[in-house]
Design an enzyme around this catalytic site. Sequence first.
Site, PDB file in Angstrom:
ATOM      1  N   GLU A  85       0.827  -1.214   0.000  1.00 32.70           N
ATOM      2  CA  GLU A  85       0.000   0.000   0.000  1.00 32.70           C
ATOM      3  C   GLU A  85       0.861   1.264   0.000  1.00 32.70           C
ATOM      4  OE1 GLU A  85      -3.215   0.008   2.851  1.00 32.70           O
ATOM      5  OE2 GLU A  85      -3.312   2.195   2.842  1.00 32.70           O
ATOM      6  N   LYS A 279      -7.269  -0.840  11.481  1.00 36.71           N
ATOM      7  CA  LYS A 279      -6.703  -1.266  10.194  1.00 36.71           C
ATOM      8  C   LYS A 279      -5.453  -0.446   9.888  1.00 36.71           C
ATOM      9  CE  LYS A 279      -6.149  -1.379   5.581  1.00 36.71           C
ATOM     10  NZ  LYS A 279      -5.214  -0.569   4.815  1.00 36.71           N
ATOM     11  N   ASP A 295       4.094 -14.770  11.510  1.00 30.32           N
ATOM     12  CA  ASP A 295       2.801 -15.226  11.006  1.00 30.32           C
ATOM     13  C   ASP A 295       1.771 -14.096  11.186  1.00 30.32           C
ATOM     14  OD1 ASP A 295       0.274 -16.356  10.772  1.00 30.32           O
ATOM     15  OD2 ASP A 295       0.818 -18.221  11.764  1.00 30.32           O
TER      16      ASP A 295
HETATM   17  C1  MEV Z   1      -5.706   3.206   5.209  1.00 31.82           C
HETATM   18  O1  MEV Z   1      -4.964   2.089   4.820  1.00 31.82           O
HETATM   19  C2  MEV Z   1      -5.698   3.369   6.715  1.00 31.82           C
HETATM   20  C3  MEV Z   1      -6.554   4.494   7.271  1.00 31.82           C
HETATM   21  O2  MEV Z   1      -7.907   4.351   6.829  1.00 31.82           O
HETATM   22  C4  MEV Z   1      -6.489   4.392   8.775  1.00 31.82           C
HETATM   23  C5  MEV Z   1      -7.434   5.316   9.522  1.00 31.82           C
HETATM   24  O3  MEV Z   1      -8.488   5.676   8.982  1.00 31.82           O
HETATM   25  O4  MEV Z   1      -7.108   5.622  10.682  1.00 31.82           O
HETATM   26  C6  MEV Z   1      -6.085   5.842   6.803  1.00 31.82           C
END
Ligand code: MEV
Length: 440
Positions: A85, A279, A295
């Site tokens: 990413e 995430k 892992d």
């Molecule tokens: C994108 O990979 C991650 C974000 O969405 C995390 C967040 O919203 O805190 C930018």
Amino acid sequence: MNTPIEGFSKLTKEEKIDWIVSNYTQEPKEAKAILKRYWNANTGLQKLHDEFIENTISNYYLPLGIAPNFLINDKLYALPMAIEESSVVAAASKAAKFWLERGGFKTTVIGTEKIGQVHFMYYGDSEKLTAFFEFVLPKLHATAAHITKNMQKRGGGISAIELRDKTHDLKGYYQLHCTFETLDAMGANFINSCLEQFAQTFKQEAQTYSAFNAQEKDLEIVMSILSNYVPQCLVRAEVSCPVNELTIADEEAMAFAQKMVRAVTIAKVEPHRAVTHNKGIMNGIDAVILATGNDFRAVEAAIHAYASKDGRYTSLTDACIEDGIFKFWIEIPLAIGTIGGLTNLHPLVKLALEILQKPSAKELMQIVAVAGLAQNFAAVRSLVTTGIQEGHMKMHLLNILNQLGATAEEKNILTQHFKQHAATHSAVVEAFEKLRNSNT
Ligand code: MEV
């Protein structure tokens, strides 16, 4: 129509490729060429990779990036990150630099307990089972001694074996709930080998235990497996600084600190936001976990379970302003290793660990937690100030230009152009087409 195949695993690599491309792709020749393009010219290295898994036909590349300038407990690190990413490595580097100038990251390992369970069914007298457990416990340790010998020499091994009555959840269901210390190893094989040995001894001894009746002697072992839920294998990382040092671009320091705290509080109380918030944390964690050959599925499972340990999914990070100090921290479970598994096998993993100055598992836990905290700081900071797309699209620009087939010169011109303009997907396509047409 495609038909099932018998004995696929017995085919040679070449035959497997021929079968897959001719049955499942539109352009078999091109598909075969793509698969082969990713083979490594060094046949020894290719063989090593082929043998990691089964039915290997090619390699799957991810970029390996470096996020430098991480000051962790006064020691400077450069973090290897394997991730696809765009903007994750840039964001991590930016957060590292920001906190480098404000004392860096402080970390503590809270615990290193790993867990495994033997799940079994027993429908007899529970007091008799408890007595049997007391009787068999020394034998469980003794019969696993050949497995635990080396680990014990290094200071690890079985910490405890407990009998747990789970019959209130499921009729007849009990467990041997076992805890382990596996030092620098993630310990999955060690734990599972111990558990399978416990299960075998437990079953055998039950069959000749004189106080049991015939049905009790016949207790049923269902399965023996480690648990990826490790709430006592825990690490904490934090940053802090006086609010007036929290200077970001045009933002007023206190207003910025309050926005950060509010954004984290929203992630604490609102599961939809918490999942995205976490995430972003996992962007940093997974990238270091992958680069160091750990892992990532186990780590993901453990961390998300921990995020809902109080009955509602919530933020893994926390923030506050206290006595003029901004504090931002993370607490996560991490059952990871720096020996065993891929760590001794994959040349890039070995190199990543060398770059990290050959950390112990405890040190790696701290580094990984910092990667998560830094990533979250960078993401939330963008979200509450410029918005995420500004930085993200700048980094994603090259991907779009590559998809459009831009030449090196076109990429150069358009990268310069988008330093001054918002790089939405449609704006990039439009500017590219305009440039291409003006050149032809
Ligand atoms: C994108 O990979 C991650 C974000 O969405 C995390 C967040 O919203 O805190 C930018």
